[in-house]
Design a protein around this motif. Sequence first.
Motif, PDB file in Angstrom:
ATOM      1  N   ASP A 183       0.849  -1.186   0.000  1.00 24.55           N
ATOM      2  CA  ASP A 183       0.000   0.000   0.000  1.00 24.55           C
ATOM      3  C   ASP A 183       0.890   1.244   0.000  1.00 24.55           C
ATOM      4  OD1 ASP A 183      -1.898   1.933   0.304  1.00 24.55           O
ATOM      5  OD2 ASP A 183      -2.625   1.272   2.243  1.00 24.55           O
ATOM      6  N   LYS A 184       0.720   2.113  -0.997  1.00 24.16           N
ATOM      7  CA  LYS A 184       1.641   3.232  -1.201  1.00 24.16           C
ATOM      8  C   LYS A 184       1.654   4.223  -0.052  1.00 24.16           C
ATOM      9  CE  LYS A 184      -1.738   5.859  -3.966  1.00 24.16           C
ATOM     10  NZ  LYS A 184      -2.001   6.459  -5.303  1.00 24.16           N
ATOM     11  N   ARG A 185       0.593   4.242   0.754  1.00 28.33           N
ATOM     12  CA  ARG A 185       0.552   5.183   1.874  1.00 28.33           C
ATOM     13  C   ARG A 185       1.273   4.664   3.102  1.00 28.33           C
ATOM     14  NH1 ARG A 185      -5.825   5.202   1.924  1.00 28.33           N
ATOM     15  NH2 ARG A 185      -5.233   3.005   1.775  1.00 28.33           N
ATOM     16  N   ALA A 186       1.579   3.364   3.118  1.00 30.36           N
ATOM     17  CA  ALA A 186       2.082   2.728   4.335  1.00 30.36           C
ATOM     18  C   ALA A 186       3.449   3.252   4.756  1.00 30.36           C
ATOM     19  CB  ALA A 186       2.148   1.212   4.134  1.00 30.36           C
ATOM     20  N   ARG A 187       4.306   3.593   3.796  1.00 29.50           N
ATOM     21  CA  ARG A 187       5.681   3.963   4.148  1.00 29.50           C
ATOM     22  C   ARG A 187       5.746   5.193   5.072  1.00 29.50           C
ATOM     23  NH1 ARG A 187       8.842   5.862  -1.200  1.00 29.50           N
ATOM     24  NH2 ARG A 187       7.556   4.311  -2.279  1.00 29.50           N
ATOM     25  N   PHE A 188       4.699   6.007   5.093  1.00 28.96           N
ATOM     26  CA  PHE A 188       4.703   7.192   5.949  1.00 28.96           C
ATOM     27  C   PHE A 188       4.600   6.832   7.428  1.00 28.96           C
ATOM     28  CE2 PHE A 188       2.973   8.703   1.862  1.00 28.96           C
ATOM     29  CZ  PHE A 188       3.905   9.688   1.579  1.00 28.96           C
ATOM     30  N   ASP A 189       4.146   5.612   7.732  1.00 27.09           N
ATOM     31  CA  ASP A 189       3.933   5.210   9.122  1.00 27.09           C
ATOM     32  C   ASP A 189       5.199   4.716   9.812  1.00 27.09           C
ATOM     33  OD1 ASP A 189       1.217   5.769   8.946  1.00 27.09           O
ATOM     34  OD2 ASP A 189       0.714   3.745   8.276  1.00 27.09           O
ATOM     35  N   TYR A 190       6.278   4.512   9.061  1.00 28.65           N
ATOM     36  CA  TYR A 190       7.476   3.904   9.634  1.00 28.65           C
ATOM     37  C   TYR A 190       8.484   4.942  10.116  1.00 28.65           C
ATOM     38  CZ  TYR A 190       5.625  -0.416   7.765  1.00 28.65           C
ATOM     39  OH  TYR A 190       4.818  -1.496   7.513  1.00 28.65           O
ATOM     40  N   ASP A 191       9.229   4.558  11.159  1.00 26.36           N
ATOM     41  CA  ASP A 191      10.282   5.420  11.686  1.00 26.36           C
ATOM     42  C   ASP A 191      11.526   5.375  10.802  1.00 26.36           C
ATOM     43  OD1 ASP A 191       8.739   5.978  14.057  1.00 26.36           O
ATOM     44  OD2 ASP A 191       9.270   3.964  14.739  1.00 26.36           O
ATOM     45  N   VAL A 192      11.785   4.197  10.245  1.00 25.96           N
ATOM     46  CA  VAL A 192      12.971   3.994   9.411  1.00 25.96           C
ATOM     47  C   VAL A 192      12.551   3.277   8.130  1.00 25.96           C
ATOM     48  CG1 VAL A 192      15.252   2.899   9.235  1.00 25.96           C
ATOM     49  CG2 VAL A 192      14.484   3.847  11.430  1.00 25.96           C
ATOM     50  N   VAL A 193      13.036   3.772   6.998  1.00 27.74           N
ATOM     51  CA  VAL A 193      12.804   3.114   5.708  1.00 27.74           C
ATOM     52  C   VAL A 193      14.158   2.931   5.034  1.00 27.74           C
ATOM     53  CG1 VAL A 193      11.683   3.237   3.453  1.00 27.74           C
ATOM     54  CG2 VAL A 193      10.525   4.189   5.467  1.00 27.74           C
ATOM     55  N   ILE A 194      14.433   1.697   4.616  1.00 32.76           N
ATOM     56  CA  ILE A 194      15.723   1.378   3.996  1.00 32.76           C
ATOM     57  C   ILE A 194      15.506   0.611   2.702  1.00 32.76           C
ATOM     58  CG2 ILE A 194      18.001   0.346   4.328  1.00 32.76           C
ATOM     59  CD1 ILE A 194      17.472   0.234   7.283  1.00 32.76           C
ATOM     60  N   ARG A 195      16.206   1.020   1.654  1.00 34.61           N
ATOM     61  CA  ARG A 195      16.237   0.239   0.413  1.00 34.61           C
ATOM     62  C   ARG A 195      17.520  -0.581   0.424  1.00 34.61           C
ATOM     63  NH1 ARG A 195      18.521   0.310  -4.686  1.00 34.61           N
ATOM     64  NH2 ARG A 195      19.686   2.217  -4.203  1.00 34.61           N
ATOM     65  N   LEU A 196      17.376  -1.907   0.415  1.00 36.19           N
ATOM     66  CA  LEU A 196      18.535  -2.801   0.417  1.00 36.19           C
ATOM     67  C   LEU A 196      18.947  -3.134  -1.005  1.00 36.19           C
ATOM     68  CD1 LEU A 196      17.610  -5.297   3.301  1.00 36.19           C
ATOM     69  CD2 LEU A 196      18.892  -3.159   3.433  1.00 36.19           C
ATOM     70  N   PHE A 197      20.265  -3.272  -1.221  1.00 35.93           N
ATOM     71  CA  PHE A 197      20.780  -3.618  -2.543  1.00 35.93           C
ATOM     72  C   PHE A 197      22.155  -4.265  -2.387  1.00 35.93           C
ATOM     73  CE2 PHE A 197      22.365   0.577  -1.572  1.00 35.93           C
ATOM     74  CZ  PHE A 197      23.660   0.622  -2.093  1.00 35.93           C
ATOM     75  N   THR A 198      22.635  -4.867  -3.457  1.00 38.85           N
ATOM     76  CA  THR A 198      23.972  -5.477  -3.447  1.00 38.85           C
ATOM     77  C   THR A 198      24.854  -4.796  -4.491  1.00 38.85           C
ATOM     78  OG1 THR A 198      23.281  -7.168  -5.048  1.00 38.85           O
ATOM     79  CG2 THR A 198      23.102  -7.731  -2.706  1.00 38.85           C
ATOM     80  N   LYS A 199      26.152  -4.785  -4.204  1.00 41.34           N
ATOM     81  CA  LYS A 199      27.141  -4.244  -5.133  1.00 41.34           C
ATOM     82  C   LYS A 199      28.476  -4.919  -4.866  1.00 41.34           C
ATOM     83  CE  LYS A 199      29.240   0.084  -6.728  1.00 41.34           C
ATOM     84  NZ  LYS A 199      29.313   1.564  -6.516  1.00 41.34           N
ATOM     85  N   ASP A 200      29.044  -5.481  -5.922  1.00 39.96           N
ATOM     86  CA  ASP A 200      30.333  -6.199  -5.798  1.00 39.96           C
ATOM     87  C   ASP A 200      30.254  -7.275  -4.728  1.00 39.96           C
ATOM     88  OD1 ASP A 200      31.390  -4.468  -7.724  1.00 39.96           O
ATOM     89  OD2 ASP A 200      32.011  -3.009  -6.211  1.00 39.96           O
TER      90      ASP A 200
END
Length: 317
Positions: A183-200
């Motif tokens: 749900d696109k509105r949900a992210r506003f409810d969180y204290d911390v938001v992190i996008r995880l990714f990999t590199k090398d």
Amino acid sequence: MSILSGLRKPNSRKKGMKILIYGEPGSGKTVFALSFPKSIVVDSEDGCSWYEGTERTRNVVGILDSQSYDDLENLMDELDDANDEEFSSLVIDSETKVYENIKEALQNVEETRAARKGRDVLDANLSMRSYGKIGQLSGRLQNAKLRLASQGINIISVAQAADEMEDAGNGQRVKVGEKPNMDKRARFDYDVVIRLFTKDNKYYGEIEKDRLEVFERGDIVENPSYQNWVHRLESKDNQGKAVAKDFSKDAEKSQKAYYEEVKGEMSFADRVKEYFATIDADTKKKFVEDMVSATGTKKIKEMNKEQQDKVLALMSK
């Protein structure tokens, strides 16, 4: 000066961290989530299975294997009454599967309706009413998470990544980033938001939001885990008695107040029509009989004020 009714003074109190992590497959989402202490895990993707019995699940006190919205809501209701010394974190892995479960259930309802009306079920799409219901159910889950966090429980929501697209003109759309598939509105409810990714062949997290002020927006953290925030969660301003909050009650209160306001603006005929939509055929037949007995007519639009009041009194019963 006295504090107004309903207000409270800011003070030190125990509260849980609400964190949303999302990313592509293989970006370390489940491993990150399992780093939180005394966790109950809702495993909707079978993502924990290969970690069970290993050091990765040393913090897990229980697992619920389900994608069901109802199972998740019931679990959170049960956690309200559970001994919070037994657990301190709730992991939902993933929110995407639960969100898709809601949409699938409502799509099945739309197809059933289409079949009953003799339409091709392949042409049945989610209606505006169904999308409204999706938003309502998602909101109920979010309020349950806020309620648990206010009691000192850490909420760790895991989501798959979806492409974020923008219109580039000439009918072309281009990818401008990624977003959590929920749900696109949900992210506003969180204290911390992190996008995880990999590199090398290394694991990273890009901080998009951090109310705990451990990191700044845009910071890149290698191998992020619970340990990055543990000192903040155990700080002096996160001690003391929890202040339990239940925002779902506020939603119910607003809904009731709004309904009364709308009802007051509705015409008499519309109020009767709305009432008829809530009762079965036998009740309708009995109601019409009682209405004719009380008013001498069943012509709603021709009733005077006295007759209308009698009908409203019957409806209130």
